[in-house]
Design a protein around this motif. Structure first.
Motif, PDB file in Angstrom:
ATOM      1  N   THR A   1      -6.765   8.422   7.891  1.00 46.93           N
ATOM      2  CA  THR A   1      -6.040   7.531   7.155  1.00 46.93           C
ATOM      3  C   THR A   1      -6.664   6.389   7.049  1.00 46.93           C
ATOM      4  OG1 THR A   1      -3.894   8.690   7.473  1.00 46.93           O
ATOM      5  CG2 THR A   1      -3.678   6.215   6.617  1.00 46.93           C
ATOM      6  N   ASP A   2      -6.796   5.531   6.036  1.00 47.93           N
ATOM      7  CA  ASP A   2      -7.654   4.442   5.866  1.00 47.93           C
ATOM      8  C   ASP A   2      -7.078   3.092   6.456  1.00 47.93           C
ATOM      9  OD1 ASP A   2      -9.412   5.839   4.254  1.00 47.93           O
ATOM     10  OD2 ASP A   2      -8.623   4.897   2.549  1.00 47.93           O
ATOM     11  N   SER A   3      -5.687   2.921   6.634  1.00 52.48           N
ATOM     12  CA  SER A   3      -5.157   1.666   7.033  1.00 52.48           C
ATOM     13  C   SER A   3      -3.705   1.817   7.845  1.00 52.48           C
ATOM     14  CB  SER A   3      -4.947   0.530   5.974  1.00 52.48           C
ATOM     15  OG  SER A   3      -4.181  -0.290   6.214  1.00 52.48           O
TER      16      SER A   3
ATOM     17  N   ARG B   1      -1.328  -0.068   7.425  1.00 51.39           N
ATOM     18  CA  ARG B   1      -0.502  -0.448   6.320  1.00 51.39           C
ATOM     19  C   ARG B   1       0.043   0.680   5.499  1.00 51.39           C
ATOM     20  NH1 ARG B   1       2.372  -3.339   8.554  1.00 51.39           N
ATOM     21  NH2 ARG B   1       3.234  -4.086   6.335  1.00 51.39           N
ATOM     22  N   GLN B   2      -0.738   2.001   5.440  1.00 56.11           N
ATOM     23  CA  GLN B   2      -0.329   3.217   5.138  1.00 56.11           C
ATOM     24  C   GLN B   2       0.543   4.265   5.755  1.00 56.11           C
ATOM     25  OE1 GLN B   2      -4.445   4.380   3.821  1.00 56.11           O
ATOM     26  NE2 GLN B   2      -4.220   3.772   1.834  1.00 56.11           N
TER      27      GLN B   2
ATOM     28  N   GLU C   1       0.788  -1.158  -0.178  1.00 55.65           N
ATOM     29  CA  GLU C   1      -0.060  -0.046   0.205  1.00 55.65           C
ATOM     30  C   GLU C   1       0.728   1.249  -0.046  1.00 55.65           C
ATOM     31  OE1 GLU C   1      -3.884   0.153   1.849  1.00 55.65           O
ATOM     32  OE2 GLU C   1      -3.249  -1.772   3.215  1.00 55.65           O
TER      33      GLU C   1
END
Length: 231
Positions: free
Chosen positions: A169-171, A173-174, A8
């Motif tokens: 922020t979505d994740s 992992r980002q 990502e």
């Protein structure tokens, strides 16, 4: 969004301040001397040396947490913390505060790449704001956070996760977490960040950074934009 390698895209960069983007230059240790003195710990004594070793080992942790460990009683910890903050503020006001070479430019480049940047610290809000004002950095990042904003400081994941929530922020992992101490690395790994980068401009060396979970070790923050651009 993912890259062609299936990883990502980093949307959020959580940066430490002292030792990572801001020159430390021994200011924390100088301020600790004042804190220890306020509690009657003589400079150069065995007790002082043991406390100083603990301060060095726990660089990056919330300072009030450090003083609670060192002095036990809450009243003593608060007195030590107040003395520490006053001494640190005096050093900042005297001009002993500077950005690390390339730090401001790196932050600007990260934001130009479309990433959000959050500056975090183990200091109190008052001390963090003092540093930001001294550098003229009040608007340099999307957000600034201290332990009181997040619930717990390093090495817990709270600062990184609060940054994620506040920036929507979505994740995890980002997220990239970047700092100069092992505690920064633990914060990043515990938060699930996909990039946990240590820099060699501060408290801890590469061995400690890797032992605590660094996925990358950089000479300085100036190398970060290229690292993230190449993912």
């Amino acid at each position: 969004m993912t890259t062609d390698k299936g990883t990502e895209k980093i949307a959020l960069v959580v940066l430490d301040m002292a030792g990572t983007t801001v020159v430390d230059d021994g200011l924390v240790e100088q301020a600790f001397q004042a804190a220890a003195g306020a509690l009657g710990v003589a400079a150069g004594s065995d007790e002082h040396q043991e406390m100083l070793a603990y301060v060095r080992a726990t660089m990056g942790e919330s300072k009030i947490s450090v003083f609670r460990h060192l002095f036990g009683e809450e009243e003593k910890a608060q007195r030590a913390n107040a003395a520490f903050e006053q001494a640190y503020h005096d050093l900042v006001d005297a001009g002993h505060c500077a950005a690390l070479p390339g730090a401001a430019e790196a932050i600007a480049e990260l934001r130009a790449q479309g990433r959000k940047v959050v500056l975090t610290t183990g200091f109190s809000r008052a001390t963090q704001d003092r540093i930001l004002a001294a550098l003229g950095w009040q608007e340099i990042a999307d957000l600034t956070l201290c332990p009181a904003d997040a619930g717990r400081g390093r090495p817990f994941p709270d600062l990184a996760l609060t940054a994620l929530l506040r920036t929507e922020t979505d994740s995890v992992r980002q997220v990239a977490v970047v700092g100069d101490t092992g505690y920064d690395m633990l914060t990043g790994t515990r938060a699930g960040a996909s990039v946990v980068a240590g820099v060699l401009t501060g408290a801890h060396q590469a061995e400690r950074l890797r032992a605590d979970g660094a996925t990358h070790v950089l000479a300085s923050i100036a190398e970060l934009p290229a690292l993230l651009a190449g993912r």
